[in-house]
Design a protein around this motif. Structure first.
Motif, PDB file in Angstrom:
ATOM      1  N   GLU A 114       0.829  -1.224   0.000  1.00 43.05           N
ATOM      2  CA  GLU A 114       0.000   0.000   0.000  1.00 43.05           C
ATOM      3  C   GLU A 114       0.864   1.275   0.000  1.00 43.05           C
ATOM      4  OE1 GLU A 114      -3.085   0.725  -1.042  1.00 43.05           O
ATOM      5  OE2 GLU A 114      -3.407  -1.390  -0.517  1.00 43.05           O
ATOM      6  N   GLY A 115       1.840   1.313   0.917  1.00 42.90           N
ATOM      7  CA  GLY A 115       2.634   2.525   1.126  1.00 42.90           C
ATOM      8  C   GLY A 115       3.621   2.845   0.023  1.00 42.90           C
ATOM      9  N   ILE A 116       3.927   1.873  -0.849  1.00 49.06           N
ATOM     10  CA  ILE A 116       4.931   2.162  -1.895  1.00 49.06           C
ATOM     11  C   ILE A 116       4.311   2.277  -3.290  1.00 49.06           C
ATOM     12  CG2 ILE A 116       6.889   1.146  -0.643  1.00 49.06           C
ATOM     13  CD1 ILE A 116       6.569  -1.324  -2.512  1.00 49.06           C
ATOM     14  N   ARG A 117       2.993   2.118  -3.365  1.00 52.47           N
ATOM     15  CA  ARG A 117       2.350   2.189  -4.689  1.00 52.47           C
ATOM     16  C   ARG A 117       2.594   3.525  -5.357  1.00 52.47           C
ATOM     17  NH1 ARG A 117      -3.520  -0.710  -5.096  1.00 52.47           N
ATOM     18  NH2 ARG A 117      -3.144  -0.183  -7.269  1.00 52.47           N
ATOM     19  N   LYS A 118       2.755   4.560  -4.546  1.00 51.08           N
ATOM     20  CA  LYS A 118       2.898   5.890  -5.142  1.00 51.08           C
ATOM     21  C   LYS A 118       4.236   6.076  -5.863  1.00 51.08           C
ATOM     22  CE  LYS A 118       4.087   8.035  -0.675  1.00 51.08           C
ATOM     23  NZ  LYS A 118       3.611   7.031   0.287  1.00 51.08           N
ATOM     24  N   TYR A 119       5.174   5.196  -5.638  1.00 53.00           N
ATOM     25  CA  TYR A 119       6.488   5.337  -6.282  1.00 53.00           C
ATOM     26  C   TYR A 119       6.582   4.641  -7.636  1.00 53.00           C
ATOM     27  CZ  TYR A 119       7.687   6.750  -1.571  1.00 53.00           C
ATOM     28  OH  TYR A 119       7.709   7.381  -0.369  1.00 53.00           O
ATOM     29  N   TYR A 120       5.567   3.865  -7.990  1.00 56.77           N
ATOM     30  CA  TYR A 120       5.671   3.042  -9.207  1.00 56.77           C
ATOM     31  C   TYR A 120       4.465   3.232 -10.120  1.00 56.77           C
ATOM     32  CZ  TYR A 120       9.343   0.775  -6.571  1.00 56.77           C
ATOM     33  OH  TYR A 120      10.479   0.546  -5.853  1.00 56.77           O
ATOM     34  N   ASP A 121       4.741   3.056 -11.427  1.00 58.63           N
ATOM     35  CA  ASP A 121       3.628   2.999 -12.383  1.00 58.63           C
ATOM     36  C   ASP A 121       3.012   1.594 -12.381  1.00 58.63           C
ATOM     37  OD1 ASP A 121       3.859   5.665 -13.640  1.00 58.63           O
ATOM     38  OD2 ASP A 121       5.850   4.919 -14.205  1.00 58.63           O
ATOM     39  N   TYR A 122       3.884   0.580 -12.272  1.00 61.64           N
ATOM     40  CA  TYR A 122       3.398  -0.802 -12.306  1.00 61.64           C
ATOM     41  C   TYR A 122       4.091  -1.638 -11.241  1.00 61.64           C
ATOM     42  CZ  TYR A 122       1.352   0.451 -16.744  1.00 61.64           C
ATOM     43  OH  TYR A 122       0.602   1.066 -17.708  1.00 61.64           O
ATOM     44  N   ILE A 123       3.296  -2.424 -10.534  1.00 57.41           N
ATOM     45  CA  ILE A 123       3.870  -3.442  -9.655  1.00 57.41           C
ATOM     46  C   ILE A 123       3.490  -4.799 -10.245  1.00 57.41           C
ATOM     47  CG2 ILE A 123       3.864  -4.456  -7.336  1.00 57.41           C
ATOM     48  CD1 ILE A 123       3.522  -1.698  -6.172  1.00 57.41           C
ATOM     49  N   MET A 124       4.507  -5.562 -10.622  1.00 56.83           N
ATOM     50  CA  MET A 124       4.311  -6.823 -11.346  1.00 56.83           C
ATOM     51  C   MET A 124       4.666  -7.972 -10.397  1.00 56.83           C
ATOM     52  SD  MET A 124       3.640  -5.479 -14.361  1.00 56.83           S
ATOM     53  CE  MET A 124       4.111  -6.416 -15.816  1.00 56.83           C
ATOM     54  N   ILE A 125       3.692  -8.837 -10.158  1.00 52.77           N
ATOM     55  CA  ILE A 125       3.865  -9.859  -9.119  1.00 52.77           C
ATOM     56  C   ILE A 125       3.964 -11.246  -9.745  1.00 52.77           C
ATOM     57  CG2 ILE A 125       2.865 -10.854  -7.023  1.00 52.77           C
ATOM     58  CD1 ILE A 125       1.275  -8.121  -6.795  1.00 52.77           C
ATOM     59  N   ASP A 126       5.111 -11.881  -9.555  1.00 53.66           N
ATOM     60  CA  ASP A 126       5.303 -13.241 -10.065  1.00 53.66           C
ATOM     61  C   ASP A 126       4.948 -14.234  -8.969  1.00 53.66           C
ATOM     62  OD1 ASP A 126       6.014 -15.317 -11.774  1.00 53.66           O
ATOM     63  OD2 ASP A 126       8.101 -15.320 -11.084  1.00 53.66           O
ATOM     64  N   THR A 127       3.949 -15.068  -9.217  1.00 53.15           N
ATOM     65  CA  THR A 127       3.510 -16.024  -8.193  1.00 53.15           C
ATOM     66  C   THR A 127       4.009 -17.431  -8.519  1.00 53.15           C
ATOM     67  OG1 THR A 127       1.403 -16.649  -9.211  1.00 53.15           O
ATOM     68  CG2 THR A 127       1.398 -14.660  -7.849  1.00 53.15           C
ATOM     69  N   PRO A 128       4.140 -18.273  -7.499  1.00 51.44           N
ATOM     70  CA  PRO A 128       4.614 -19.639  -7.727  1.00 51.44           C
ATOM     71  C   PRO A 128       3.487 -20.547  -8.195  1.00 51.44           C
ATOM     72  CG  PRO A 128       4.238 -19.298  -5.401  1.00 51.44           C
ATOM     73  CD  PRO A 128       3.929 -17.997  -6.071  1.00 51.44           C
ATOM     74  N   PRO A 129       3.830 -21.725  -8.716  1.00 48.84           N
ATOM     75  CA  PRO A 129       2.785 -22.700  -9.057  1.00 48.84           C
ATOM     76  C   PRO A 129       2.157 -23.267  -7.780  1.00 48.84           C
ATOM     77  CG  PRO A 129       4.968 -23.672  -9.308  1.00 48.84           C
ATOM     78  CD  PRO A 129       5.182 -22.221  -8.994  1.00 48.84           C
ATOM     79  N   GLY A 130       1.035 -23.956  -7.947  1.00 46.19           N
ATOM     80  CA  GLY A 130       0.359 -24.544  -6.781  1.00 46.19           C
ATOM     81  C   GLY A 130      -0.729 -23.608  -6.292  1.00 46.19           C
ATOM     82  N   PRO A 131      -1.794 -24.154  -5.697  1.00 45.04           N
ATOM     83  CA  PRO A 131      -2.944 -23.317  -5.309  1.00 45.04           C
ATOM     84  C   PRO A 131      -2.795 -22.754  -3.896  1.00 45.04           C
ATOM     85  CG  PRO A 131      -3.483 -25.631  -5.029  1.00 45.04           C
ATOM     86  CD  PRO A 131      -2.036 -25.584  -5.433  1.00 45.04           C
ATOM     87  N   GLY A 132      -1.599 -22.399  -3.486  1.00 40.74           N
ATOM     88  CA  GLY A 132      -1.360 -22.011  -2.091  1.00 40.74           C
ATOM     89  C   GLY A 132      -1.608 -20.546  -1.795  1.00 40.74           C
ATOM     90  N   LEU A 133      -1.129 -20.124  -0.627  1.00 40.72           N
ATOM     91  CA  LEU A 133      -1.403 -18.760  -0.157  1.00 40.72           C
ATOM     92  C   LEU A 133      -0.649 -17.685  -0.927  1.00 40.72           C
ATOM     93  CD1 LEU A 133      -1.668 -19.056   3.728  1.00 40.72           C
ATOM     94  CD2 LEU A 133      -3.381 -18.134   2.140  1.00 40.72           C
ATOM     95  N   PHE A 134       0.436 -18.050  -1.601  1.00 38.57           N
ATOM     96  CA  PHE A 134       1.188 -17.027  -2.338  1.00 38.57           C
ATOM     97  C   PHE A 134       0.447 -16.572  -3.583  1.00 38.57           C
ATOM     98  CE2 PHE A 134       5.249 -18.746  -0.351  1.00 38.57           C
ATOM     99  CZ  PHE A 134       5.201 -17.786   0.653  1.00 38.57           C
ATOM    100  N   ILE A 135      -0.108 -17.524  -4.317  1.00 41.73           N
ATOM    101  CA  ILE A 135      -0.878 -17.130  -5.512  1.00 41.73           C
ATOM    102  C   ILE A 135      -2.074 -16.283  -5.055  1.00 41.73           C
ATOM    103  CG2 ILE A 135      -2.086 -19.364  -5.659  1.00 41.73           C
ATOM    104  CD1 ILE A 135      -2.439 -19.043  -8.577  1.00 41.73           C
TER     105      ILE A 135
END
Ligand SMILES: Nc1ncnc2c1ncn2[C@@H]1O[C@H](COP(=O)(O)OP(=O)(O)OP(=O)(O)O)[C@@H](O)[C@H]1O
Ligand SMILES: [Mg+2]
Length: 258
Positions: A114-135
């Motif tokens: 939340e607090g760093i969104r203002k510094y970026y145009d895009y935040i790109m999130i690479d998630t791992p395989p598997g249906p876990g909490l990270f995805i």
């Protein structure tokens, strides 16, 4: 300015999540957009693909996800102008069991950025395989989710499973997942042989089937340059932007910017 957040997701391994995340980020960066790549995968492939040695890091996404560090303390500059990285390390594997004990376990990433969104145009999130909490954390923290698929016979079944996972998240948390775009990665043109024998083009067939699930479906051809760029630790945009896969990712980045 507040960033647009995009997650790359598929519960299946090896569908091109990391490759798409890093290569689209590269073209966004070339267009002077400020990009933060968040590596949420203990395999740390996005970290390596951006030229960062995962064995030689201070704070990482592990510390952020277990609540021991602010994400700003984990963020690194990369060699690529306009791309910052919140790196992953192997110990991220152990973070998941911590998360299960937390009440807000599906929105830890969302709150931490939340607090760093203002510094970026895009935040790109690479998630791992598997249906876990990270995805789940990845898609919950995002405005859009891009689904990557390999154009195999089971691609469509994979999308159905993924939709169930997204529905589950929606039911349990009220968060609506917005998977508007799909990317079919590593596509080969229909072989000459299959054209001569009159067989249908499998990629075309899959693309048609996907239209019911996504607003748009893009294809990226197979290219050895993708692999070479990853070995060098740079996005294709900074290695060989004119190769076929590079051109395809450039086009997708332009769609993302629109
Ligand atoms: N267009 C392409 N041309 C050639 N090779 C590709 C292409 N796209 C992806 N690859 C290769 O396919 C493999 C899988 O891609 P990638 O690592 O991006 O998938 P992933 O979904 O992130 O995998 P995981 O689920 O393990 O995180 C990698 O070795 C990558 O180099
Ligand atoms: Mg990956």
């Amino acid at each position: 300015m507040v960033s647009v957040n995009i997650a790359f997701a598929h519960h299946k391994g090896g569908t091109g999540k990391t490759t798409s995340c890093v290569n689209i980020s590269g073209f966004l960066a070339l267009s002077a957009k400020k990009v933060l790549v968040i590596d949420l995968d203990p395999q740390a492939n996005a970290t390596s693909a951006l030229g960062i040695d995962k064995n030689n890091l201070g704070e990482s996404m592990y510390d952020v996800m277990v609540g021991d560090a602010e994400i700003a303390d984990a963020v690194l500059e990369t060699e690529i102008e306009n791309i910052h990285l919140a790196p992953a390390t192997l110990d991220l594997v152990g973070a998941e069991s911590h998360l299960y004990r937390m009440n807000n376990r599906i929105s830890i990433l969302k709150r931490s950025i939340e607090g760093i969104r203002k510094y970026y145009d895009y935040i790109m999130i690479d998630t791992p395989p598997g249906p876990g909490l990270f995805i789940i954390n990845g898609v919950v923290a995002s405005d859009y989710t891009i689904v990557t698929l390999d154009p195999g016979v089971f691609a469509l079944e994979g999308v159905e499973t993924l939709n169930l996972i997204f529905d589950d998240i929606n039911e349990s948390s009220g968060v609506k997942i917005n998977p508007r775009m799909a990317i079919l990665t590593r596509c080969n043109k229909a072989s000459l042989f299959s054209m001569i024998t009159g067989k249908r083009d499998p990629v075309k067939e899959i693309k048609k089937g996907m239209k019911g699930f996504f607003d748009s479906v893009y294809t990226v051809p197979y290219g050895v340059e993708v692999y070479e760029a990853q070995l060098k630790g740079v996005p294709i945009s900074h290695y060989n932007p004119k190769c076929k896969a590079g051109v395809a990712y450039k086009k997708i980045a332009e769609v993302v910017m629109r």
